[in-house]
Design a protein around this motif. Structure first.
Motif, PDB file in Angstrom:
ATOM      1  N   ALA A 135      44.803  -8.355 -21.256  1.00  0.00           N
ATOM      2  CA  ALA A 135      44.591  -9.774 -20.958  1.00  0.00           C
ATOM      3  C   ALA A 135      44.748 -10.659 -22.187  1.00  0.00           C
ATOM      4  CB  ALA A 135      43.206  -9.974 -20.342  1.00  0.00           C
ATOM      5  N   ARG A 136      44.362 -10.149 -23.347  1.00  0.00           N
ATOM      6  CA  ARG A 136      44.424 -10.943 -24.583  1.00  0.00           C
ATOM      7  C   ARG A 136      45.869 -11.142 -25.070  1.00  0.00           C
ATOM      8  NH1 ARG A 136      39.841 -10.499 -27.981  1.00  0.00           N
ATOM      9  NH2 ARG A 136      37.934 -10.770 -26.748  1.00  0.00           N
ATOM     10  N   GLU A 137      46.801 -10.357 -24.544  1.00  0.00           N
ATOM     11  CA  GLU A 137      48.184 -10.443 -25.002  1.00  0.00           C
ATOM     12  C   GLU A 137      49.048 -11.329 -24.102  1.00  0.00           C
ATOM     13  OE1 GLU A 137      49.491  -6.409 -25.281  1.00  0.00           O
ATOM     14  OE2 GLU A 137      48.151  -5.919 -26.955  1.00  0.00           O
ATOM     15  N   LEU A 138      48.443 -11.941 -23.108  1.00  0.00           N
ATOM     16  CA  LEU A 138      49.177 -12.823 -22.199  1.00  0.00           C
ATOM     17  C   LEU A 138      49.304 -14.225 -22.789  1.00  0.00           C
ATOM     18  CD1 LEU A 138      47.497 -11.847 -18.799  1.00  0.00           C
ATOM     19  CD2 LEU A 138      49.539 -10.858 -19.850  1.00  0.00           C
ATOM     20  N   SER A 139      50.178 -15.023 -22.217  1.00  0.00           N
ATOM     21  CA  SER A 139      50.308 -16.416 -22.628  1.00  0.00           C
ATOM     22  C   SER A 139      49.057 -17.188 -22.228  1.00  0.00           C
ATOM     23  CB  SER A 139      51.532 -17.053 -21.972  1.00  0.00           C
ATOM     24  OG  SER A 139      51.322 -17.203 -20.571  1.00  0.00           O
ATOM     25  N   GLY A 140      48.909 -18.392 -22.789  1.00  0.00           N
ATOM     26  CA  GLY A 140      47.734 -19.203 -22.477  1.00  0.00           C
ATOM     27  C   GLY A 140      47.611 -19.495 -20.995  1.00  0.00           C
ATOM     28  N   GLY A 141      48.733 -19.830 -20.350  1.00  0.00           N
ATOM     29  CA  GLY A 141      48.706 -20.117 -18.922  1.00  0.00           C
ATOM     30  C   GLY A 141      48.368 -18.900 -18.095  1.00  0.00           C
ATOM     31  N   GLU A 142      48.898 -17.742 -18.498  1.00  0.00           N
ATOM     32  CA  GLU A 142      48.589 -16.503 -17.785  1.00  0.00           C
ATOM     33  C   GLU A 142      47.128 -16.121 -17.945  1.00  0.00           C
ATOM     34  OE1 GLU A 142      53.061 -14.489 -18.157  1.00  0.00           O
ATOM     35  OE2 GLU A 142      51.505 -14.084 -19.658  1.00  0.00           O
ATOM     36  N   GLN A 143      46.583 -16.310 -19.148  1.00  0.00           N
ATOM     37  CA  GLN A 143      45.160 -16.027 -19.360  1.00  0.00           C
ATOM     38  C   GLN A 143      44.290 -16.929 -18.482  1.00  0.00           C
ATOM     39  OE1 GLN A 143      43.783 -15.843 -23.398  1.00  0.00           O
ATOM     40  NE2 GLN A 143      45.523 -14.638 -24.106  1.00  0.00           N
ATOM     41  N   GLN A 144      44.703 -18.183 -18.342  1.00  0.00           N
ATOM     42  CA  GLN A 144      43.949 -19.094 -17.496  1.00  0.00           C
ATOM     43  C   GLN A 144      43.962 -18.626 -16.044  1.00  0.00           C
ATOM     44  OE1 GLN A 144      42.321 -21.431 -18.971  1.00  0.00           O
ATOM     45  NE2 GLN A 144      41.511 -22.673 -17.318  1.00  0.00           N
ATOM     46  N   ARG A 145      45.088 -18.106 -15.604  1.00  0.00           N
ATOM     47  CA  ARG A 145      45.171 -17.604 -14.229  1.00  0.00           C
ATOM     48  C   ARG A 145      44.341 -16.337 -14.054  1.00  0.00           C
ATOM     49  NH1 ARG A 145      51.174 -17.168 -12.264  1.00  0.00           N
ATOM     50  NH2 ARG A 145      51.772 -17.226 -14.461  1.00  0.00           N
ATOM     51  N   VAL A 146      44.246 -15.507 -15.092  1.00  0.00           N
ATOM     52  CA  VAL A 146      43.362 -14.339 -15.034  1.00  0.00           C
ATOM     53  C   VAL A 146      41.918 -14.802 -14.877  1.00  0.00           C
ATOM     54  CG1 VAL A 146      42.435 -12.374 -16.323  1.00  0.00           C
ATOM     55  CG2 VAL A 146      44.892 -12.830 -16.354  1.00  0.00           C
ATOM     56  N   ALA A 147      41.537 -15.819 -15.635  1.00  0.00           N
ATOM     57  CA  ALA A 147      40.165 -16.337 -15.551  1.00  0.00           C
ATOM     58  C   ALA A 147      39.877 -16.904 -14.160  1.00  0.00           C
ATOM     59  CB  ALA A 147      39.949 -17.410 -16.618  1.00  0.00           C
ATOM     60  N   ILE A 148      40.866 -17.587 -13.577  1.00  0.00           N
ATOM     61  CA  ILE A 148      40.696 -18.125 -12.232  1.00  0.00           C
ATOM     62  C   ILE A 148      40.581 -16.979 -11.223  1.00  0.00           C
ATOM     63  CG2 ILE A 148      41.834 -19.445 -10.397  1.00  0.00           C
ATOM     64  CD1 ILE A 148      42.950 -21.274 -12.626  1.00  0.00           C
ATOM     65  N   ALA A 149      41.410 -15.945 -11.411  1.00  0.00           N
ATOM     66  CA  ALA A 149      41.324 -14.774 -10.523  1.00  0.00           C
ATOM     67  C   ALA A 149      39.960 -14.118 -10.631  1.00  0.00           C
ATOM     68  CB  ALA A 149      42.428 -13.778 -10.876  1.00  0.00           C
ATOM     69  N   ARG A 150      39.428 -14.017 -11.845  1.00  0.00           N
ATOM     70  CA  ARG A 150      38.099 -13.417 -12.058  1.00  0.00           C
ATOM     71  C   ARG A 150      37.022 -14.205 -11.315  1.00  0.00           C
ATOM     72  NH1 ARG A 150      36.450 -12.710 -18.212  1.00  0.00           N
ATOM     73  NH2 ARG A 150      36.488 -14.985 -18.084  1.00  0.00           N
ATOM     74  N   ALA A 151      37.213 -15.522 -11.208  1.00  0.00           N
ATOM     75  CA  ALA A 151      36.273 -16.349 -10.450  1.00  0.00           C
ATOM     76  C   ALA A 151      36.487 -16.185  -8.948  1.00  0.00           C
ATOM     77  CB  ALA A 151      36.436 -17.813 -10.852  1.00  0.00           C
ATOM     78  N   LEU A 152      37.734 -16.195  -8.519  1.00  0.00           N
ATOM     79  CA  LEU A 152      38.037 -16.150  -7.089  1.00  0.00           C
ATOM     80  C   LEU A 152      37.643 -14.826  -6.451  1.00  0.00           C
ATOM     81  CD1 LEU A 152      41.558 -17.855  -6.919  1.00  0.00           C
ATOM     82  CD2 LEU A 152      39.318 -18.854  -6.465  1.00  0.00           C
ATOM     83  N   VAL A 153      37.747 -13.735  -7.210  1.00  0.00           N
ATOM     84  CA  VAL A 153      37.467 -12.425  -6.632  1.00  0.00           C
ATOM     85  C   VAL A 153      36.009 -12.309  -6.176  1.00  0.00           C
ATOM     86  CG1 VAL A 153      36.727 -11.151  -8.702  1.00  0.00           C
ATOM     87  CG2 VAL A 153      38.088  -9.986  -6.936  1.00  0.00           C
ATOM     88  N   LEU A 154      35.147 -13.149  -6.730  1.00  0.00           N
ATOM     89  CA  LEU A 154      33.731 -13.165  -6.340  1.00  0.00           C
ATOM     90  C   LEU A 154      33.487 -13.974  -5.072  1.00  0.00           C
ATOM     91  CD1 LEU A 154      32.136 -13.661  -9.883  1.00  0.00           C
ATOM     92  CD2 LEU A 154      32.357 -11.535  -8.584  1.00  0.00           C
TER      93      LEU A 154
END
Length: 216
Positions: A135-154
Motif C-alpha cells: 500500500a505504501r508504494e502506490l500513488s497518492g490517489g491510489e492510496q486514497q482509494r485504499v483508505a476509502i476501501a478500508r472505510a467502505l468494507v466496514l
C-alpha cells in the motif's frame, strides 16, 4: 424522518479560540453533503465531532435520534456505525488486502468473509488486482482509494471524508464521483469536506458553506 445526525448549539473552543459554532445542523439519512470553505473554517473539526472522536466544548449531538453520551460503552457502540477517512490517511506498510481487511479482523470477522468483502470492495473502488501490492508504494490517489476501501468494507451508515479527492488524478476523481451515489443507494450517508466540489459533486450533494467556524 429522523436525521441520522443532529447537532444542537455546538461550540468547540481551543483555549480562548472559538473554532466552531453551530446552532442547528441536521443531516438526513442516505444523502450526500459537501462542507465547503477555506482552510481553517472548521470543516475538519466538524468531521471529527461527527465521527464522535472529538467532544465539543458545548452542545448536544444526536445519532439517529439517540443523544450521544460521552461514555466508553456508548461511544464504542455508536462508532461502529461511523467511519472517517482523513485527508492524509495512515496506511500500514503491508499489502493493500491487509490494509483493507484490518478493521474486519479487529471486529472478529472470519477470514473467509474478510476475503470476500475485501475483494468486492477493492473492485468497487477500481483497485481490483491491487490486493497483493504494498500500500505504501502506490500513488497518492491510489492510496486514497485504499483508505476509502478500508472505510467502505466496514459498511458504515455514516461515511465522513476529509478532502477525499485532493490527491487523485482526473480519472480517479471521475470514478469517485460515479461511486458516491451508488453508496447512498446501499444505505450510506456521506459527509465530505472540500475546498470546492467539482460540477459532478455539486449535482448530487447538498452544499453547506462554512466560514470562520460557522455556517456561511
Amino acid at each position: 424522518m429522523t436525521p441520522i445526525l443532529s447537532l444542537r448549539s455546538i461550540e468547540m473552543r481551543y483555549n480562548k479560540h472559538l473554532a466552531l459554532q453551530l446552532e442547528k445542523l441536521d443531516f438526513s439519512a442516505q444523502h450526500i453533503y459537501s462542507l465547503v470553505g477555506p482552510n481553517g473554517c472548521g470543516k475538519s473539526t466538524l468531521l471529527q465531532i461527527a465521527a464522535l472522536l472529538l467532544k465539543p466544548t458545548k452542545g448536544q449531538i444526536l445519532f439517529d435520534g439517540e443523544q450521544v453520551l460521552w461514555k466508553k460503552n456508548t461511544l464504542q457502540r455508536l462508532r461502529q456505525n461511523i467511519t472517517l477517512v482523513h485527508q492524509s490517511p495512515y496506511l500500514l506498510s503491508r499489502s493493500v488486502r491487509h490494509n483493507v481487511a484490518y478493521g474486519l479482523k479487529i471486529r472478529g470477522i472470519d477470514s473467509k468473509e474478510q476475503h470476500r468483502l475485501t475483494h468486492s470492495t477493492l473492485e468497487l473502488v477500481g483497485l481490483s488486482g491491487f490486493g497483493r501490492r504494498n500500500a505504501r508504494e502506490l500513488s497518492g490517489g491510489e492510496q486514497q482509494r485504499v483508505a476509502i476501501a478500508r472505510a467502505l468494507v466496514l459498511q458504515p451508515r455514516l461515511l465522513l471524508l476529509d478532502e477525499p479527492t485532493s490527491n487523485m488524478d482526473r480519472a480517479s476523481i471521475e470514478a469517485f464521483d460515479r461511486l458516491m451515489p451508488t453508496l447512498v443507494e446501499q444505505g450510506m450517508t456521506i459527509i465530505q469536506a472540500t475546498h470546492a466540489p467539482d460540477p459532478a459533486q455539486r449535482q448530487y450533494s447538498t452544499i453547506i458553506h462554512m466560514e470562520d467556524g460557522r455556517l456561511a
